[in-house]
Design an enzyme around this catalytic site. Structure first.
Site, PDB file in Angstrom:
ATOM      1  CG  ASP A   1      -2.060  -0.708   0.943  1.00 54.70           C
ATOM      2  OD1 ASP A   1      -2.168  -1.629   0.179  1.00 54.70           O
ATOM      3  OD2 ASP A   1      -2.727  -1.281   2.075  1.00 54.70           O
TER       4      ASP A   1
ATOM      5  CG  LEU B   1     -16.207 -25.697 -25.173  1.00 55.59           C
ATOM      6  CD1 LEU B   1     -15.405 -25.831 -24.234  1.00 55.59           C
ATOM      7  CD2 LEU B   1     -15.243 -26.681 -25.994  1.00 55.59           C
TER       8      LEU B   1
ATOM      9  CD  GLU C   1      -7.428 -26.322 -20.860  1.00 60.71           C
ATOM     10  OE1 GLU C   1      -7.921 -25.450 -21.038  1.00 60.71           O
ATOM     11  OE2 GLU C   1      -6.861 -26.394 -22.001  1.00 60.71           O
TER      12      GLU C   1
ATOM     13  CG  ASP D   1     -20.153 -21.863 -13.124  1.00 60.96           C
ATOM     14  OD1 ASP D   1     -20.058 -21.252 -14.410  1.00 60.96           O
ATOM     15  OD2 ASP D   1     -20.996 -22.407 -12.876  1.00 60.96           O
TER      16      ASP D   1
ATOM     17  CD  GLU E   1     -15.484 -18.744 -18.177  1.00 63.28           C
ATOM     18  OE1 GLU E   1     -14.885 -18.531 -18.987  1.00 63.28           O
ATOM     19  OE2 GLU E   1     -16.543 -18.953 -18.079  1.00 63.28           O
TER      20      GLU E   1
ATOM     21  CE1 TYR F   1     -11.627 -20.602 -22.332  1.00 64.44           C
ATOM     22  CE2 TYR F   1     -11.480 -20.018 -19.813  1.00 64.44           C
ATOM     23  CZ  TYR F   1     -11.583 -19.960 -21.068  1.00 64.44           C
ATOM     24  OH  TYR F   1     -13.336 -19.122 -20.932  1.00 64.44           O
TER      25      TYR F   1
ATOM     26  CE  LYS G   1      -9.815 -26.418 -23.686  1.00 67.74           C
ATOM     27  NZ  LYS G   1      -9.303 -25.015 -23.405  1.00 67.74           N
TER      28      LYS G   1
ATOM     29  CE  LYS H   1     -23.094 -27.348 -17.677  1.00 70.19           C
ATOM     30  NZ  LYS H   1     -23.084 -25.507 -18.388  1.00 70.19           N
TER      31      LYS H   1
ATOM     32  CB  CYS I   1     -45.421  -9.808  16.228  1.00 72.94           C
ATOM     33  SG  CYS I   1     -46.073  -9.114  15.075  1.00 72.94           S
TER      34      CYS I   1
ATOM     35  CB  CYS J   1     -44.308  -9.378  10.156  1.00 77.20           C
ATOM     36  SG  CYS J   1     -44.679  -8.178  11.744  1.00 77.20           S
TER      37      CYS J   1
ATOM     38  CB  CYS K   1     -42.287  -7.615  15.173  1.00 79.89           C
ATOM     39  SG  CYS K   1     -42.306  -9.333  14.190  1.00 79.89           S
TER      40      CYS K   1
HETATM   41  S1  IVH Z   1     -12.165 -23.729 -24.505  1.00 80.22           S
HETATM   42  C1  IVH Z   1     -13.337 -23.360 -28.713  1.00 80.22           C
HETATM   43  N1  IVH Z   1     -11.825 -23.975 -21.931  1.00 80.22           N
HETATM   44  O1  IVH Z   1     -17.013 -22.759 -20.911  1.00 80.22           O
HETATM   45  C2  IVH Z   1     -13.352 -23.576 -27.125  1.00 80.22           C
HETATM   46  N2  IVH Z   1     -13.607 -22.577 -22.207  1.00 80.22           N
HETATM   47  O2  IVH Z   1     -19.026 -23.744 -22.828  1.00 80.22           O
HETATM   48  C3  IVH Z   1     -12.738 -22.183 -26.511  1.00 80.22           C
HETATM   49  N3  IVH Z   1     -14.606 -22.072 -19.461  1.00 80.22           N
HETATM   50  O3  IVH Z   1     -17.156 -20.287 -23.548  1.00 80.22           O
HETATM   51  C4  IVH Z   1     -13.491 -22.853 -24.908  1.00 80.22           C
HETATM   52  N4  IVH Z   1     -12.895 -22.976 -18.803  1.00 80.22           N
HETATM   53  O4  IVH Z   1     -16.706 -19.538 -21.061  1.00 80.22           O
HETATM   54  C5  IVH Z   1     -12.449 -23.760 -22.370  1.00 80.22           C
HETATM   55  N5  IVH Z   1     -10.877 -24.815 -19.713  1.00 80.22           N
HETATM   56  C6  IVH Z   1     -11.892 -24.003 -20.310  1.00 80.22           C
HETATM   57  C7  IVH Z   1     -12.644 -23.400 -19.907  1.00 80.22           C
HETATM   58  C8  IVH Z   1     -13.837 -22.802 -21.024  1.00 80.22           C
HETATM   59  C9  IVH Z   1     -14.108 -22.300 -19.125  1.00 80.22           C
HETATM   60  C10 IVH Z   1     -16.360 -21.744 -20.682  1.00 80.22           C
HETATM   61  C11 IVH Z   1     -16.101 -20.565 -21.574  1.00 80.22           C
HETATM   62  C12 IVH Z   1     -16.865 -20.907 -22.716  1.00 80.22           C
HETATM   63  C13 IVH Z   1     -17.518 -21.929 -22.003  1.00 80.22           C
HETATM   64  C14 IVH Z   1     -17.590 -23.306 -22.649  1.00 80.22           C
END
Ligand code: IVH
Length: 675
Positions: A35, A81, A110, A114, A169, A221, A284, A308, A407, A422, A428
């Site tokens: 700081d 995806l 990977e 979220d 993300e 990513y 990937k 997922k 109450c 209420c 109350c």
């Molecule tokens: S790759 C063409 N890698 O998931 C590939 N996406 O449903 C581009 N996401 O829009 C995405 N973690 O927001 C990739 N390790 C990861 C990810 C990731 C989260 C999200 C991203 C994307 C969505 C796809």
């Protein structure tokens, strides 16, 4: 060392510490030292505005000038995806890739973060622009907001390509999410359902200073560009880590489907120990050449897929429904459950939110219900296993109560709102105690030593029935109560005494008028200046004030129409609590120009120098006569003095025109010029 060199060295040093802290999570200096360095840099930059740099770490604090978002086309469309939820579908993906390639290949596993996806362009090692996904073709330019995220490098290190795009993300860590919701609960603002919604809401805010305060993080990513250093995805990500990006350590190169399963199963359990939310994993194909061979469909690449995780669910029995009454009188139904294990914790209670949700679930006592944690902190009931009723029979239908459980006052439901209330504000018990807790809280009157337990004790003993009673408490009252010693009693009395100096806008917030949070209280205090004026304000006067709409105006009117509230106000006033803005601040309309020195020069369309001098002061700034290195900017009209112009140019001081100035301080631009 020249001043310029000193400034640059500090900037490099602070960015290096940002990297240690936000990317590596391994700070090497204390927060205090950090700081102090930041403060030193801020002071130097203020003193020598000629060395201004939009990429300085000081610029990460954001600005509260509303920008509105421009839209921009993505250089490479942002595909999504394909989602899978079963292991069979993952196997299908693997087989499709194997057949199409007909040669050995590797998969990168990977985490699927979220949050909100973002695409950032870098040129010559400097951040250029950050764009949201939007519709995949074009998105919102949110560069100013993205720059506030300290784990995102503004300037790169090492051996990066001249021009590339990087995708990642933007996330809200769990701890930040929980703190934010707690604060919103206290301010009676609607809660965010999960960290993703909170991150998305934050990145779209028009006020980047507010974005900065929300402490977002970002993982990257995917690197795209014409001159990437390596032929594989994995190596390019490792390279990006050396340029300063936060790249997850939790990824794995796999050659067999078994190795993929291992990764999936490991993170299914382990994900709850991560500081940030993930909702699955992403597979990937590693080789960029093989990615090209596989190509994409209209919506998503054929070389990647998401798996997922299911939200964790448990089935248990509904034992009863009870109702909690909050400070505002809002009644929340809570389901009491037969204890069940869910994601490592025992769940005994779940929120039922409101009457509509109970109705749509067609809930009966004794039902077998599904509870889920998902992205939310409080578990919720997501469904009823109706088949169980065939065996067990149907219990009594759950019907939302008609009277307050505390109450007995009849509950009411405001039009357009899901919650029941209420209305017995001053009679109350949980509402009375809750109001007192709010009144003494840090952002309100900041009375220390009056916690929930003490309030309860004083209430039970009849010493505290409303907020005005606080000022009648005596040491002798307090020490006779079990828990309070002489020392804490006298500290508490001192703290109460001190609260009489708390400025009016915070007193107004402390009163706990429905919908009057911190910001609204400030706006009302500045607009009406005293409690009497506010009390006399008609509905029409109230809605004239910026940001005050129908809902707040009605609530304020209603508050002042209750004689019990007026009595409390009179008692507070009588003991010396601030019920008006103090003189100095009374001309204040805002703080946008706090600490700024501003020179006025030239002739203006919408007012004269006198008007602008008053406006500068009303918004916390200082009007100064001559241009110097300390000048923040020049409010420049037509035909600005040539001397001033020249000096501004040599010192690199910004000129701002009338329109921009007015919008900076949120003043309306008059529709016709008064020439
Ligand atoms: S790759 C063409 N890698 O998931 C590939 N996406 O449903 C581009 N996401 O829009 C995405 N973690 O927001 C990739 N390790 C990861 C990810 C990731 C989260 C999200 C991203 C994307 C969505 C796809």
């Amino acid at each position: 060392m020249t001043v310029k060199e000193q400034i640059e060295a500090l900037r490099r040093e602070i960015e290096q510490h940002n990297y240690y802290y936000y990317v590596l999570s391994q700070p090497i200096i204390s927060d205090y030292e950090y700081d102090m360095k930041m403060k030193q840099l801020q002071e130097l930059e203020e003193k020598y505005p000629e060395y201004f740099d939009p990429l300085s770490p000081t610029q990460r604090v954001g600005s509260d000038i509303a920008t509105g978002f421009e839209q921009a086309y993505h250089t490479y469309p942002m595909l999504s995806l394909g989602n899978t939820y079963t292991e069979g579908e993952v196997k299908d993906f693997y087989e499709r890739v194997r057949k199409a390639l007909n040669e050995p290949f590797e998969l990168v596993c990977e985490l699927k973060y979220d949050g909100v996806s973002i695409s950032i362009t870098y040129e010559n090692g400097e951040i250029q622009r950050a764009v949201t996904r939007g519709d995949g073709e074009k998105g919102d330019v949110v560069t100013a907001n993205i720059k506030t995220i300290r784990s995102i490098p503004l300037r790169l290190k090492g051996n990066y390509p001249d021009k590339f795009e990087i995708r990642g993300e933007v996330l809200m860590p769990w701890a930040v999410f929980e703190a934010l919701n707690k604060e919103r609960e206290e301010q009676e603002e609607p809660l965010f359902a999960n960290p993703r919604n909170a991150a998305a809401g934050t990145i779209k805010l028009q006020n980047s200073a507010l974005v900065a305060s929300r402490k977002l993080d970002a993982y990257f990513y995917y690197v795209l560009g014409e001159q990437l250093p390596f032929a594989t995805h994995y190596e390019n990500l490792q390279a990006a880590r050396t340029w300063g990006f936060k790249i997850s350590e939790n990824m794995k190169l796999c050659r067999t489907l078994d190795e993929v399963w291992e990764f999936i199963h490991f993170w299914e359990k382990e994900r709850k120990n991560l500081p940030v939310p993930i909702d699955g994993i992403v597979l990937k194909v590693n080789s960029l050449e093989q990615q090209r061979k596989l190509g994409t469909t209209a919506k998503s690449p054929r070389w990647a897929i998401a798996y997922k995780y299911q939200a964790e669910k448990a089935l248990t029995k509904l034992l009863s429904v009870t109702y909690q009454v909050g400070r505002t009188g809002a009644v929340t139904p809570v389901a009491n459950l037969e204890p069940v294990q869910l994601s490592g914790t025992t769940v005994k209670r779940a929120s039922l939110h409101n009457a509509d949700i109970i109705e749509s679930l067609d809930l009966h006592i004794g039902d077998m219900v599904y509870v889920e944690k998902g992205g939310e902190i409080i578990p919720k009931i997501t469904g009823v296993e109706k088949s169980a009723r065939l065996q067990n029979g149907k219990g009594e239908k759950v019907v939302f109560i008609k009277n307050c459980p505390e109450c007995n006052a009849p509950l009411i439901r405001y039009p357009g709102e899901a919650a029941h209330y209420c209305p017995n504000e001053n009679g109350c018990p949980p509402q009375i105690k809750g109001k007192i807790e709010h009144f003494v809280s840090r952002k309100a009157m900041n009375i220390e030593g009056l916690g929930e337990e003490t309030i309860n004790l004083l209430y039970e003993n009849g010493l505290l029935k409303n907020v005005a009673d606080i000022y009648t408490l005596k040491i002798s009252d307090l020490v006779t109560l079990e828990r309070l010693g002489l020392k804490s009693a006298s500290n508490l009395i001192n703290s109460i005494e001190k609260s009489k100096k708390v400025p009016f806008e915070r007193v107004l917030f402390a009163l706990g008028i429905r919908f009057v949070g911190e910001t609204v209280a400030k706006k009302l205090a500045y607009a009406f200046k005293s409690i009497e004026a506010l009390q006399q304000a008609e509905y029409e006067d109230l809605i004239q004030v910026e940001e005050i709409g129908d809902k707040i105006a009605q609530s304020v009117r209603q508050y002042f129409s209750d004689p019990k509230n007026l009595e409390i106000i009179n008692r507070l006033k009588a003991v010396g609590v601030q019920m008006a803005i103090n003189e100095d601040a009374s001309k204040r309309k805002g703080n946008e120009l706090e600490g700024k020195s501003i020179v006025i020069s030239g002739t203006f369309k919408y007012g004269d120098h006198e008007k602008y001098k008053n406006l500068i002061e009303a918004h916390g700034g200082k009007n100064v006569g001559s241009v110097s290195s300390k000048t923040s900017f020049i409010l420049a009209g037509e035909n600005m003095g040539p001397e001033k112009l020249k000096k501004a140019q040599t010192l690199g001081i910004k000129l701002m025109d009338e329109e921009n100035f007015l919008s900076l301080i949120n003043e309306e631009i008059p529709s016709s010029a008064s020439e």
